[in-house]
Design a protein around this motif. Structure first.
Motif, PDB file in Angstrom:
ATOM      1  N   ALA A  16       0.843  -1.206   0.000  1.00  0.00           N
ATOM      2  CA  ALA A  16       0.000   0.000   0.000  1.00  0.00           C
ATOM      3  C   ALA A  16       0.871   1.246   0.000  1.00  0.00           C
ATOM      4  CB  ALA A  16      -0.925  -0.014   1.208  1.00  0.00           C
ATOM      5  N   ARG A  17       1.924   1.265   0.813  1.00  0.00           N
ATOM      6  CA  ARG A  17       2.828   2.424   0.862  1.00  0.00           C
ATOM      7  C   ARG A  17       3.479   2.653  -0.498  1.00  0.00           C
ATOM      8  NH1 ARG A  17       5.325   5.952   3.559  1.00  0.00           N
ATOM      9  NH2 ARG A  17       4.633   5.364   5.627  1.00  0.00           N
ATOM     10  N   THR A  18       3.925   1.583  -1.139  1.00  0.00           N
ATOM     11  CA  THR A  18       4.571   1.712  -2.449  1.00  0.00           C
ATOM     12  C   THR A  18       3.629   2.334  -3.470  1.00  0.00           C
ATOM     13  OG1 THR A  18       6.027  -0.160  -1.998  1.00  0.00           O
ATOM     14  CG2 THR A  18       5.690   0.407  -4.309  1.00  0.00           C
ATOM     15  N   LEU A  19       2.370   1.880  -3.489  1.00  0.00           N
ATOM     16  CA  LEU A  19       1.392   2.454  -4.427  1.00  0.00           C
ATOM     17  C   LEU A  19       1.116   3.922  -4.114  1.00  0.00           C
ATOM     18  CD1 LEU A  19      -1.126  -0.491  -4.758  1.00  0.00           C
ATOM     19  CD2 LEU A  19       0.396   0.406  -6.514  1.00  0.00           C
ATOM     20  N   LEU A  20       0.974   4.252  -2.829  1.00  0.00           N
ATOM     21  CA  LEU A  20       0.713   5.644  -2.456  1.00  0.00           C
ATOM     22  C   LEU A  20       1.906   6.543  -2.776  1.00  0.00           C
ATOM     23  CD1 LEU A  20      -1.130   5.008   0.913  1.00  0.00           C
ATOM     24  CD2 LEU A  20      -2.153   5.878  -1.210  1.00  0.00           C
ATOM     25  N   GLU A  21       3.120   6.048  -2.562  1.00  0.00           N
ATOM     26  CA  GLU A  21       4.312   6.833  -2.903  1.00  0.00           C
ATOM     27  C   GLU A  21       4.396   7.064  -4.403  1.00  0.00           C
ATOM     28  OE1 GLU A  21       7.419   4.478  -1.171  1.00  0.00           O
ATOM     29  OE2 GLU A  21       7.284   5.511   0.767  1.00  0.00           O
ATOM     30  N   ARG A  22       4.096   6.036  -5.161  1.00  0.00           N
ATOM     31  CA  ARG A  22       4.129   6.184  -6.627  1.00  0.00           C
ATOM     32  C   ARG A  22       3.062   7.170  -7.102  1.00  0.00           C
ATOM     33  NH1 ARG A  22       4.533   1.392 -11.102  1.00  0.00           N
ATOM     34  NH2 ARG A  22       4.732   2.801 -12.873  1.00  0.00           N
ATOM     35  N   ALA A  23       1.869   7.067  -6.523  1.00  0.00           N
ATOM     36  CA  ALA A  23       0.803   8.011  -6.876  1.00  0.00           C
ATOM     37  C   ALA A  23       1.237   9.442  -6.552  1.00  0.00           C
ATOM     38  CB  ALA A  23      -0.474   7.669  -6.122  1.00  0.00           C
ATOM     39  N   ARG A  24       1.859   9.623  -5.393  1.00  0.00           N
ATOM     40  CA  ARG A  24       2.349  10.951  -4.992  1.00  0.00           C
ATOM     41  C   ARG A  24       3.436  11.434  -5.950  1.00  0.00           C
ATOM     42  NH1 ARG A  24       5.771  10.347  -0.061  1.00  0.00           N
ATOM     43  NH2 ARG A  24       7.128   9.599  -1.715  1.00  0.00           N
ATOM     44  N   VAL A  66     -23.752  -6.802   1.530  1.00  0.00           N
ATOM     45  CA  VAL A  66     -23.577  -5.537   2.231  1.00  0.00           C
ATOM     46  C   VAL A  66     -22.610  -5.783   3.386  1.00  0.00           C
ATOM     47  CG1 VAL A  66     -24.707  -3.716   3.550  1.00  0.00           C
ATOM     48  CG2 VAL A  66     -25.877  -4.743   1.591  1.00  0.00           C
ATOM     49  N   LEU A  67     -21.519  -5.028   3.401  1.00  0.00           N
ATOM     50  CA  LEU A  67     -20.486  -5.177   4.416  1.00  0.00           C
ATOM     51  C   LEU A  67     -20.397  -3.913   5.259  1.00  0.00           C
ATOM     52  CD1 LEU A  67     -17.730  -6.581   2.036  1.00  0.00           C
ATOM     53  CD2 LEU A  67     -19.287  -7.900   3.474  1.00  0.00           C
ATOM     54  N   ARG A  68     -20.227  -4.070   6.556  1.00  0.00           N
ATOM     55  CA  ARG A  68     -20.018  -2.934   7.446  1.00  0.00           C
ATOM     56  C   ARG A  68     -18.534  -2.590   7.375  1.00  0.00           C
ATOM     57  NH1 ARG A  68     -23.251   0.919   8.574  1.00  0.00           N
ATOM     58  NH2 ARG A  68     -22.633   2.007  10.426  1.00  0.00           N
ATOM     59  N   SER A  69     -18.219  -1.376   6.938  1.00  0.00           N
ATOM     60  CA  SER A  69     -16.840  -0.982   6.689  1.00  0.00           C
ATOM     61  C   SER A  69     -16.504   0.350   7.328  1.00  0.00           C
ATOM     62  CB  SER A  69     -16.586  -0.855   5.183  1.00  0.00           C
ATOM     63  OG  SER A  69     -16.812  -2.076   4.535  1.00  0.00           O
ATOM     64  N   ASN A  70     -15.219   0.554   7.529  1.00  0.00           N
ATOM     65  CA  ASN A  70     -14.716   1.870   7.902  1.00  0.00           C
ATOM     66  C   ASN A  70     -14.252   2.556   6.631  1.00  0.00           C
ATOM     67  OD1 ASN A  70     -15.083   1.697  10.692  1.00  0.00           O
ATOM     68  ND2 ASN A  70     -13.170   0.589  10.958  1.00  0.00           N
ATOM     69  N   HIS A  71     -14.629   3.802   6.469  1.00  0.00           N
ATOM     70  CA  HIS A  71     -14.222   4.597   5.312  1.00  0.00           C
ATOM     71  C   HIS A  71     -13.022   5.439   5.737  1.00  0.00           C
ATOM     72  CE1 HIS A  71     -15.378   7.984   2.271  1.00  0.00           C
ATOM     73  NE2 HIS A  71     -14.224   7.425   1.985  1.00  0.00           N
ATOM     74  N   TRP A  72     -11.905   5.233   5.059  1.00  0.00           N
ATOM     75  CA  TRP A  72     -10.673   5.978   5.296  1.00  0.00           C
ATOM     76  C   TRP A  72     -10.316   6.730   4.025  1.00  0.00           C
ATOM     77  CZ3 TRP A  72      -8.134   5.646  10.019  1.00  0.00           C
ATOM     78  CH2 TRP A  72      -8.484   4.585  10.859  1.00  0.00           C
ATOM     79  N   ALA A  73      -9.639   7.871   4.148  1.00  0.00           N
ATOM     80  CA  ALA A  73      -9.215   8.633   2.980  1.00  0.00           C
ATOM     81  C   ALA A  73      -7.831   9.227   3.227  1.00  0.00           C
ATOM     82  CB  ALA A  73     -10.217   9.755   2.686  1.00  0.00           C
ATOM     83  N   ILE A  74      -7.066   9.359   2.149  1.00  0.00           N
ATOM     84  CA  ILE A  74      -5.738   9.961   2.217  1.00  0.00           C
ATOM     85  C   ILE A  74      -5.450  10.685   0.910  1.00  0.00           C
ATOM     86  CG2 ILE A  74      -4.544   7.898   1.355  1.00  0.00           C
ATOM     87  CD1 ILE A  74      -2.243   8.571   3.275  1.00  0.00           C
ATOM     88  N   ASP A  75      -4.788  11.812   1.011  1.00  0.00           N
ATOM     89  CA  ASP A  75      -4.239  12.470  -0.172  1.00  0.00           C
ATOM     90  C   ASP A  75      -2.738  12.207  -0.112  1.00  0.00           C
ATOM     91  OD1 ASP A  75      -3.107  14.163  -2.076  1.00  0.00           O
ATOM     92  OD2 ASP A  75      -4.649  15.691  -1.795  1.00  0.00           O
ATOM     93  N   PRO A  76      -2.222  11.301  -0.952  1.00  0.00           N
ATOM     94  CA  PRO A  76      -0.804  10.926  -0.855  1.00  0.00           C
ATOM     95  C   PRO A  76       0.147  12.098  -1.034  1.00  0.00           C
ATOM     96  CG  PRO A  76      -1.920   9.643  -2.585  1.00  0.00           C
ATOM     97  CD  PRO A  76      -2.916  10.589  -2.005  1.00  0.00           C
ATOM     98  N   ARG A  77      -0.307  13.156  -1.696  1.00  0.00           N
ATOM     99  CA  ARG A  77       0.565  14.323  -1.915  1.00  0.00           C
ATOM    100  C   ARG A  77       0.833  15.071  -0.627  1.00  0.00           C
ATOM    101  NH1 ARG A  77      -3.442  16.348  -6.459  1.00  0.00           N
ATOM    102  NH2 ARG A  77      -4.714  15.800  -4.685  1.00  0.00           N
ATOM    103  N   THR A  78      -0.091  14.968   0.351  1.00  0.00           N
ATOM    104  CA  THR A  78       0.064  15.781   1.568  1.00  0.00           C
ATOM    105  C   THR A  78      -0.026  14.986   2.861  1.00  0.00           C
ATOM    106  OG1 THR A  78      -2.317  16.249   1.547  1.00  0.00           O
ATOM    107  CG2 THR A  78      -0.869  17.852   0.450  1.00  0.00           C
ATOM    108  N   ASP A  79      -0.635  13.808   2.846  1.00  0.00           N
ATOM    109  CA  ASP A  79      -0.961  13.110   4.097  1.00  0.00           C
ATOM    110  C   ASP A  79      -0.162  11.839   4.380  1.00  0.00           C
ATOM    111  OD1 ASP A  79      -2.960  15.023   4.431  1.00  0.00           O
ATOM    112  OD2 ASP A  79      -4.471  13.766   3.468  1.00  0.00           O
ATOM    113  N   LEU A  80       0.633  11.366   3.422  1.00  0.00           N
ATOM    114  CA  LEU A  80       1.327  10.088   3.607  1.00  0.00           C
ATOM    115  C   LEU A  80       2.332  10.197   4.740  1.00  0.00           C
ATOM    116  CD1 LEU A  80       1.621   7.217   2.524  1.00  0.00           C
ATOM    117  CD2 LEU A  80       3.327   8.077   0.917  1.00  0.00           C
ATOM    118  N   ALA A  81       2.170   9.319   5.746  1.00  0.00           N
ATOM    119  CA  ALA A  81       3.072   9.333   6.907  1.00  0.00           C
ATOM    120  C   ALA A  81       4.474   8.946   6.483  1.00  0.00           C
ATOM    121  CB  ALA A  81       2.546   8.360   7.958  1.00  0.00           C
ATOM    122  N   PRO A  82       5.494   9.475   7.161  1.00  0.00           N
ATOM    123  CA  PRO A  82       6.875   9.106   6.818  1.00  0.00           C
ATOM    124  C   PRO A  82       7.120   7.616   7.016  1.00  0.00           C
ATOM    125  CG  PRO A  82       6.811  10.893   8.455  1.00  0.00           C
ATOM    126  CD  PRO A  82       5.411  10.414   8.255  1.00  0.00           C
ATOM    127  N   ALA A  83       8.010   7.064   6.221  1.00  0.00           N
ATOM    128  CA  ALA A  83       8.331   5.630   6.300  1.00  0.00           C
ATOM    129  C   ALA A  83       9.101   5.306   7.566  1.00  0.00           C
ATOM    130  CB  ALA A  83       9.138   5.214   5.085  1.00  0.00           C
TER     131      ALA A  83
END
Length: 83
Positions: A16-24, A66-83
């Protein structure tokens, strides 16, 4: 999904981190959303540790169920936590 015999090794978080870093780095996506099941502690933990913001608990229809889910959101350009 990570096969059970490979779980607990950090593979899902690393992927997931690799994909978010690439998107950023390529400025390809805006906000990315994740919808892990409310009872899936590992997936929710990955979202939390990568810097996703919790939006709300919600019902999501997937594969006709129908699944009970948590909705999470991130903007990889500004919100990605440091590795």
């Amino acid at each position: 999904m990570v096969l059970p015999e490979f779980q607990g090794r950090g593979l899902a978080k690393r992927g997931a981190r690799t994909l978010l870093e690439r998107a950023r780095d390529e400025d390809r996506w805006g906000v990315v959303h994740a919808f892990p099941a409310t009872g899936n502690g590992a997936s929710n933990g990955i979202c939390r540790s990568l810097g996703f913001r919790f939006v709300a608990e919600r019902e999501v229809t997937f594969a006709g169920r129908v699944l009970r889910s948590n909705h999470w959101a991130i903007d990889p350009r500004t919100d990605l936590a440091p590795a």
